[in-house]
Design a protein around this motif. Structure first.
Motif, PDB file in Angstrom:
ATOM      1  N   CYS A 160       5.462 118.604 172.944  1.00  0.00           N
ATOM      2  CA  CYS A 160       4.504 119.452 172.240  1.00  0.00           C
ATOM      3  C   CYS A 160       5.262 120.539 171.469  1.00  0.00           C
ATOM      4  N   CYS A 163       4.510 124.154 173.202  1.00  0.00           N
ATOM      5  CA  CYS A 163       4.947 124.562 174.540  1.00  0.00           C
ATOM      6  C   CYS A 163       6.153 123.778 175.054  1.00  0.00           C
ATOM      7  N   CYS A 182      -2.589 118.521 173.739  1.00  0.00           N
ATOM      8  CA  CYS A 182      -1.498 118.655 174.704  1.00  0.00           C
ATOM      9  C   CYS A 182      -2.092 118.922 176.084  1.00  0.00           C
ATOM     10  N   CYS A 185      -0.856 122.703 177.334  1.00  0.00           N
ATOM     11  CA  CYS A 185      -1.291 123.966 176.729  1.00  0.00           C
ATOM     12  C   CYS A 185      -2.571 123.822 175.901  1.00  0.00           C
ATOM     13  N   SER A 187      -2.871 122.579 172.922  1.00  0.00           N
ATOM     14  CA  SER A 187      -2.672 122.525 171.474  1.00  0.00           C
ATOM     15  C   SER A 187      -3.092 121.175 170.933  1.00  0.00           C
TER      16      SER A 187
HETATM   17 ZN   LIG Z   1       1.651 122.047 174.633  1.00  0.00          ZN
END
Ligand SMILES: [Zn+2]
Length: 192
Positions: A160, A163, A182, A185, A187
């Protein structure tokens, strides 16, 4: 009232980038580096710590993701016992979020490893143990029931960008043919 500068460019939808604490980003980047240099056990320790922190905050999905990565890293270090421990815990947590299928790539990796070591008996008993855990929770008989896997049409980055958590096509949620969320996190990560 403060004035904002006039925007000349039209606003385009951008991938969501939640703020990840820098200390967590650094830990994930370090784990990525350790895996790349073959230091699997050290990487597993980082994933373990992050999974404990996530579970302690009641964040099951990120905790599960880290458990799976820890299990995989232990497996790469040929420490099957530790990998199995992570897989068992991951099954319990995956059932809680109704996503038992997420654990299957790791379970299959462990059984393949045991078979390759010439221990098909241990491979079978581990598989049966996991199936029994799934049965207990009234997952449909037949055991390995998961969410339908989509064949990704595009290539996902290995990690990712927000992160640094590892991303695996069969363990992430595909929001569209070219983007996933993700699991660590949250995202949105675009594949190309
Ligand atoms: Zn992430």
């Amino acid at each position: 009232m403060r004035r904002r500068p006039f925007r000349l460019r039209p606003l385009r939808p951008r991938p969501v980038r939640p703020r990840i604490p820098p200390v967590v980003q650094r830990a994930l980047a370090e784990a990525q580096r350790l895996i790349a240099s073959g230091k699997f056990r050290e990487a597993a320790a980082i994933y373990d710590r992050l999974s404990q922190e996530a579970y302690a905050r009641g964040r099951l999905r990120p905790g599960l993701h880290m458990d799976l990565e820890a299990g995989r890293a232990y497996l790469q270090a040929a420490d099957v016992d530790q990998a199995q421990k992570r897989a068992r815990r991951a099954v319990q947590n995956a059932l809680q979020i109704a996503r038992p299928g997420l654990v299957m790539p790791l379970v299959e990796g462990i059984t393949r490893h045991l078979e390759a070591q010439g221990d098909p008996e241990a491979a079978r008993s581990f598989r049966e143990e996991i199936e029994a855990l799934l049965q207990e929770q009234r997952v449909a008989p037949g055991g390995f029931i998961g969410e339908p896997r989509r064949a990704p049409r595009k290539t996902l980055p290995g990690h990712c960008p927000a992160c640094h958590a590892p991303l695996r096509p069969d363990e992430v949620e595909w929001l569209a043919d070219d983007r996933v969320s993700c699991p660590f996190c949250g995202s949105v990560v675009v594949a190309d």
